[in-house]
Enzyme design. Sequence first.
Site, mmCIF file in Angstrom:
data_model
loop_
_atom_site.group_PDB
_atom_site.id
_atom_site.type_symbol
_atom_site.label_atom_id
_atom_site.label_comp_id
_atom_site.label_asym_id
_atom_site.label_seq_id
_atom_site.Cartn_x
_atom_site.Cartn_y
_atom_site.Cartn_z
ATOM 1 N N THR A 1 -5.308 -7.884 10.186
ATOM 2 C CA THR A 1 -5.945 -6.621 9.727
ATOM 3 C C THR A 1 -5.542 -5.416 10.540
ATOM 4 O O THR A 1 -4.940 -4.669 10.257
ATOM 5 C CB THR A 1 -7.402 -6.613 9.553
ATOM 6 O OG1 THR A 1 -7.544 -7.758 8.683
ATOM 7 C CG2 THR A 1 -7.810 -5.262 8.762
ATOM 8 N N LYS B 1 0.783 -1.275 0.012
ATOM 9 C CA LYS B 1 -0.200 0.088 0.030
ATOM 10 C C LYS B 1 0.995 1.276 -0.209
ATOM 11 O O LYS B 1 2.044 1.142 0.192
ATOM 12 C CB LYS B 1 -1.037 -0.060 1.109
ATOM 13 C CG LYS B 1 -2.011 -1.165 1.112
ATOM 14 C CD LYS B 1 -2.695 -1.422 2.554
ATOM 15 C CE LYS B 1 -3.758 -2.489 2.370
ATOM 16 N NZ LYS B 1 -4.687 -2.362 3.500
ATOM 17 N N GLU C 1 -9.424 -10.709 -7.854
ATOM 18 C CA GLU C 1 -8.492 -9.567 -7.478
ATOM 19 C C GLU C 1 -7.368 -9.386 -8.744
ATOM 20 O O GLU C 1 -6.953 -8.231 -8.998
ATOM 21 C CB GLU C 1 -7.761 -9.536 -6.197
ATOM 22 C CG GLU C 1 -8.893 -9.248 -5.270
ATOM 23 C CD GLU C 1 -8.644 -9.296 -3.850
ATOM 24 O OE1 GLU C 1 -9.219 -8.832 -2.765
ATOM 25 O OE2 GLU C 1 -7.116 -9.678 -3.472
ATOM 26 N N TYR D 1 -12.654 -2.740 -3.020
ATOM 27 C CA TYR D 1 -13.023 -2.560 -1.813
ATOM 28 C C TYR D 1 -14.609 -2.687 -1.506
ATOM 29 O O TYR D 1 -15.119 -2.007 -0.790
ATOM 30 C CB TYR D 1 -12.380 -1.496 -1.056
ATOM 31 C CG TYR D 1 -10.910 -1.749 -0.651
ATOM 32 C CD1 TYR D 1 -10.599 -2.943 0.161
ATOM 33 C CD2 TYR D 1 -9.867 -0.825 -0.899
ATOM 34 C CE1 TYR D 1 -9.394 -2.999 0.610
ATOM 35 C CE2 TYR D 1 -8.698 -1.126 -0.352
ATOM 36 C CZ TYR D 1 -8.441 -2.175 0.342
ATOM 37 O OH TYR D 1 -6.864 -2.535 0.643
ATOM 38 N N ARG E 1 2.806 -6.936 9.071
ATOM 39 C CA ARG E 1 1.933 -5.813 9.660
ATOM 40 C C ARG E 1 2.590 -5.735 11.078
ATOM 41 O O ARG E 1 2.869 -4.589 11.758
ATOM 42 C CB ARG E 1 0.604 -6.025 9.819
ATOM 43 C CG ARG E 1 -0.107 -5.928 8.183
ATOM 44 C CD ARG E 1 -1.533 -6.236 8.220
ATOM 45 N NE ARG E 1 -2.275 -5.870 7.089
ATOM 46 C CZ ARG E 1 -3.371 -6.236 6.644
ATOM 47 N NH1 ARG E 1 -3.806 -7.406 7.489
ATOM 48 N NH2 ARG E 1 -3.789 -6.125 5.328
ATOM 49 N N PHE F 1 -15.247 3.818 7.621
ATOM 50 C CA PHE F 1 -13.838 4.140 7.139
ATOM 51 C C PHE F 1 -13.594 4.080 5.902
ATOM 52 O O PHE F 1 -12.377 4.344 5.510
ATOM 53 C CB PHE F 1 -12.881 3.132 8.019
ATOM 54 C CG PHE F 1 -13.088 1.809 7.791
ATOM 55 C CD1 PHE F 1 -12.746 1.169 6.571
ATOM 56 C CD2 PHE F 1 -13.587 0.933 8.518
ATOM 57 C CE1 PHE F 1 -12.823 -0.066 6.197
ATOM 58 C CE2 PHE F 1 -13.900 -0.258 8.477
ATOM 59 C CZ PHE F 1 -13.304 -1.085 7.230
ATOM 60 N N ASN G 1 -1.805 -0.139 7.300
ATOM 61 C CA ASN G 1 -1.230 -1.465 7.635
ATOM 62 C C ASN G 1 -0.518 -2.097 6.565
ATOM 63 O O ASN G 1 -0.161 -3.251 6.368
ATOM 64 C CB ASN G 1 -2.422 -2.465 8.042
ATOM 65 C CG ASN G 1 -3.690 -2.490 7.216
ATOM 66 O OD1 ASN G 1 -3.482 -2.059 5.885
ATOM 67 N ND2 ASN G 1 -4.619 -3.243 7.334
ATOM 68 N N HIS H 1 -1.654 -5.375 1.256
ATOM 69 C CA HIS H 1 -2.851 -6.231 1.113
ATOM 70 C C HIS H 1 -2.542 -7.580 0.651
ATOM 71 O O HIS H 1 -1.551 -7.928 -0.159
ATOM 72 C CB HIS H 1 -3.749 -5.629 0.006
ATOM 73 C CG HIS H 1 -4.820 -6.509 -0.624
ATOM 74 N ND1 HIS H 1 -5.923 -6.418 0.138
ATOM 75 C CD2 HIS H 1 -4.827 -7.284 -1.542
ATOM 76 C CE1 HIS H 1 -6.797 -7.696 -0.588
ATOM 77 N NE2 HIS H 1 -6.242 -8.011 -1.583
HETATM 78 P P1 IDP Z 1 -7.797 -7.131 5.326
HETATM 79 O O1 IDP Z 1 -6.757 -6.103 4.387
HETATM 80 O O2 IDP Z 1 -6.752 -7.795 6.495
HETATM 81 O O3 IDP Z 1 -8.122 -8.212 4.325
HETATM 82 P P2 IDP Z 1 -10.386 -6.037 5.823
HETATM 83 O O4 IDP Z 1 -11.289 -6.264 6.537
HETATM 84 O O5 IDP Z 1 -10.697 -6.611 4.157
HETATM 85 O O6 IDP Z 1 -9.011 -6.505 6.209
HETATM 86 O O7 IDP Z 1 -10.059 -4.738 5.445
HETATM 87 C C1 IDP Z 1 -9.597 -4.050 4.130
HETATM 88 C C2 IDP Z 1 -8.485 -2.750 4.720
HETATM 89 O O8 IDP Z 1 -9.447 -1.905 5.024
HETATM 90 C C3 IDP Z 1 -7.866 -3.076 5.494
HETATM 91 O O9 IDP Z 1 -6.443 -3.736 5.413
HETATM 92 C C4 IDP Z 1 -7.475 -1.618 6.282
HETATM 93 O O10 IDP Z 1 -6.485 -0.957 5.366
HETATM 94 C C5 IDP Z 1 -8.638 -1.096 6.159
HETATM 95 N N1 IDP Z 1 -9.545 -1.002 7.201
HETATM 96 C C6 IDP Z 1 -10.319 -2.094 7.613
HETATM 97 N N2 IDP Z 1 -10.882 -1.983 8.945
HETATM 98 C C7 IDP Z 1 -10.637 -0.621 9.162
HETATM 99 C C8 IDP Z 1 -10.971 0.231 10.413
HETATM 100 O O11 IDP Z 1 -11.605 -0.117 11.118
HETATM 101 N N3 IDP Z 1 -10.447 1.475 10.192
HETATM 102 C C9 IDP Z 1 -9.701 1.973 9.231
HETATM 103 N N4 IDP Z 1 -9.357 1.136 8.396
HETATM 104 C C10 IDP Z 1 -9.759 -0.202 8.217
HETATM 105 MG MG MG Z 2 -9.680 -8.141 3.067
#
Ligand code: IDP
Ligand code: MG
Length: 161
Positions: free
Chosen positions: A102, A20, A137, A60, A113, A68, A123, A126
């Site tokens: 995550t 990212k 994807e 997304y 991470r 968010f 974080n 991806h």
């Molecule tokens: P992942 O990347 O571990 O698969 P997902 O739940 O698919 O996690 O969420 C996608 C991305 O959205 C996360 O990697 C993070 O960048 C962002 N994200 C998820 N939850 C939050 C949150 O509560 N606050 C801010 N960003 C979030």
């Molecule tokens: Mg995800």
Amino acid sequence: SRSYSSVLPGIQERTLIAVKPDGVQRRLVGDIISRFEKRGFKLVGLKLLQAPEGILAAHYHDLKRKPFYPALIRYMSSGPVIAMVWEGYNVVRSSRAMVGETNSAEAKPGTIRGDYSVHISRNVIHASDSVEVAQKEISLWFHSDELVDWELCDYSNLYQD
Ligand code: IDP
Ligand code: MG
């Protein structure tokens, strides 16, 4: 010549990995690629790009209604990302384990991470979360002619034939 990847079941599994914008800015690209190389996965696609809004929206779409979401799109648009496709046995699940939780605050040391980030909103990386999602994807981020079919010359160090 003999093709291991056509013989051994499961070793053609592929996943989409993206460094990212924070990871690119923080010059973590080399380290992250190195981890996947050293684990034994094969790189089949790689590019640096400013992610188009349409790709991010599709990528997304499941999170569209989350509070968010607007900040997530701003974050992912804030600079270039490195998009990659990695291939190998169980690569989807293994990559998720390498990436960690995550929420960076919960991510274990030793994970990407857990080693390089402190907050869920930045974080670093991806990784696709299932084989089916990975296929979607990969076709979202890459044209088929951007993926390279090639054989590792040392499959026997990674897999028993
Ligand atoms: P992942 O990347 O571990 O698969 P997902 O739940 O698919 O996690 O969420 C996608 C991305 O959205 C996360 O990697 C993070 O960048 C962002 N994200 C998820 N939850 C939050 C949150 O509560 N606050 C801010 N960003 C979030
Ligand atoms: Mg995800």
